[in-house]
Design an enzyme around this catalytic site. Sequence first.
Site, PDB file in Angstrom:
ATOM      1  N   THR A 141       0.852  -1.194   0.000  1.00 39.92           N
ATOM      2  CA  THR A 141       0.000   0.000   0.000  1.00 39.92           C
ATOM      3  C   THR A 141       0.889   1.245   0.000  1.00 39.92           C
ATOM      4  O   THR A 141       1.934   1.257   0.652  1.00 39.92           O
ATOM      5  CB  THR A 141      -0.886   0.000   1.271  1.00 39.92           C
ATOM      6  OG1 THR A 141      -1.655  -1.199   1.292  1.00 39.92           O
ATOM      7  CG2 THR A 141      -1.833   1.185   1.293  1.00 39.92           C
ATOM      8  N   SER A 142       0.494   2.281  -0.740  1.00 41.62           N
ATOM      9  CA  SER A 142       1.175   3.579  -0.741  1.00 41.62           C
ATOM     10  C   SER A 142       2.618   3.420  -1.219  1.00 41.62           C
ATOM     11  O   SER A 142       2.835   2.980  -2.347  1.00 41.62           O
ATOM     12  CB  SER A 142       1.058   4.203   0.652  1.00 41.62           C
ATOM     13  OG  SER A 142       1.405   5.557   0.619  1.00 41.62           O
ATOM     14  N   SER A 143       3.623   3.716  -0.389  1.00 42.97           N
ATOM     15  CA  SER A 143       5.004   3.530  -0.842  1.00 42.97           C
ATOM     16  C   SER A 143       5.251   2.062  -1.209  1.00 42.97           C
ATOM     17  O   SER A 143       5.993   1.758  -2.155  1.00 42.97           O
ATOM     18  CB  SER A 143       5.988   3.974   0.250  1.00 42.97           C
ATOM     19  OG  SER A 143       7.306   3.954  -0.232  1.00 42.97           O
ATOM     20  N   HIS A 279      -6.771   7.893   1.022  1.00 41.08           N
ATOM     21  CA  HIS A 279      -5.497   7.169   0.887  1.00 41.08           C
ATOM     22  C   HIS A 279      -5.431   5.961   1.827  1.00 41.08           C
ATOM     23  O   HIS A 279      -4.698   5.020   1.588  1.00 41.08           O
ATOM     24  CB  HIS A 279      -4.337   8.130   1.172  1.00 41.08           C
ATOM     25  CG  HIS A 279      -3.001   7.576   0.784  1.00 41.08           C
ATOM     26  ND1 HIS A 279      -2.721   7.140  -0.495  1.00 41.08           N
ATOM     27  CD2 HIS A 279      -1.866   7.355   1.497  1.00 41.08           C
ATOM     28  CE1 HIS A 279      -1.471   6.689  -0.548  1.00 41.08           C
ATOM     29  NE2 HIS A 279      -0.945   6.808   0.650  1.00 41.08           N
TER      30      HIS A 279
END
Length: 310
Positions: A141-143, A279
């Site tokens: 997830t995300s980075s 997010h």
Amino acid sequence: MVAIRASLATLFLAACASAQQLSSTLTQIKDFGPNPRNVTMYIYVPKNITTNAPIMVVPHWCHGTAKDAFNGRPYASLGDQYGFISIYPDSPNKADQCWDVSSNASLTHNGGGDALSIVNMVRWTIEKYGADKDRVFVTGTSSGAMMTNVLLGSYPDVFAAGSAWAGVAFGCFAGNGYDVWSDACATGKIIKNGTEWAAMVKNAFPGYTGFRPKMQVLHGTADTVLYPQNLMEEIKEWTSVFGYSETPEETTKDTPLKGWTRYSYGPKFEAYEAAGVTHDIPNQADLVMDWFDLKCKATMSRMCYSRASG
Ligand SMILES: *[C@@H]1O[C@H](CO)[C@@H](O)[C@H](O)[C@H]1NC(C)=O
Ligand SMILES: *[C@@H]1O[C@H](CO)[C@@H](O)[C@H](O)[C@H]1NC(C)=O
Ligand SMILES: *[C@@H]1O[C@H](CO)[C@@H](O)[C@H](O)[C@H]1NC(C)=O
Ligand SMILES: *[C@@H]1O[C@H](CO)[C@@H](O)[C@H](O)[C@H]1NC(C)=O
């Protein structure tokens, strides 16, 4: 930006409090081979693992750690149940715990960077446990989703599939350094056409014409950290890499949750758009497990998805 990313970490940690009943423990491996960036390796190997076990790599999010990803995702207990090993790398960028998804090294096959250190963890695990080199998966997830895009682009010869939750396209954070935060990319201002994006992916491993891992991407429409435009850029990039049309072949509403729409572009690429989701997109392990075919038990008439079968 740092403040926004810090508050995100808090959100994730709050969502990650579930305890897993486990057969084994998370273990640090010190010498797993060439590690140009000093990425730390943790591994979870179920007690009753057999040879040819699949491998799942779970890179954490910014301000998260390997242990946060281990505790916050159910892949260790699912590994116990379905017989796969999971690897939890920990970022060497101690200032923000984001991954190196910017350096030319990471964006180049065997070029170095955090990506090569992570791939060397996979290579070590295949060797050590006789794991299945044709069933290596990555999800984050995300980075961690950015790293998923990077690993699939730079190492199409290593992975069988990826699942990227609220990330950005391969190359969108490209910059001079190992820990570049791209506000332009994050806010959806890096816009390219499919041909341009696919050229970045192909340039990561010039001359490679072999198997390409399949990709699943997911993004919330209310994401204000990595703007939803990044879902569009991932769609252009991967449809072009696979030679698919940017128009979905199939659209399914309200799956797996109300307000989420699945767009399928062909057997190797699907995208989920989650209406109103920020997010802090709620991970759905079932979607990932199904995409990777990790619940599969091979029979005479059914092979499990792998680089060899898919
Ligand atoms: C990695 O660790 C070694 C040994 O501690 C050190 O010499 C080297 O400079 C480190 N490399 C990076 C990129 O931090
Ligand atoms: C490992 O053992 C557990 C507990 O007995 C069982 O539920 C699981 O199915 C086994 N896993 C495999 C891959 O055989
Ligand atoms: C990126 O790295 C590769 C391998 O190290 C090198 O061949 C290439 O010239 C580099 N490209 C740029 C733009 O620096
Ligand atoms: C994509 O962009 C490149 C470079 O700007 C351009 O030459 C090309 O015609 C574009 N392709 C499409 C399909 O629009």
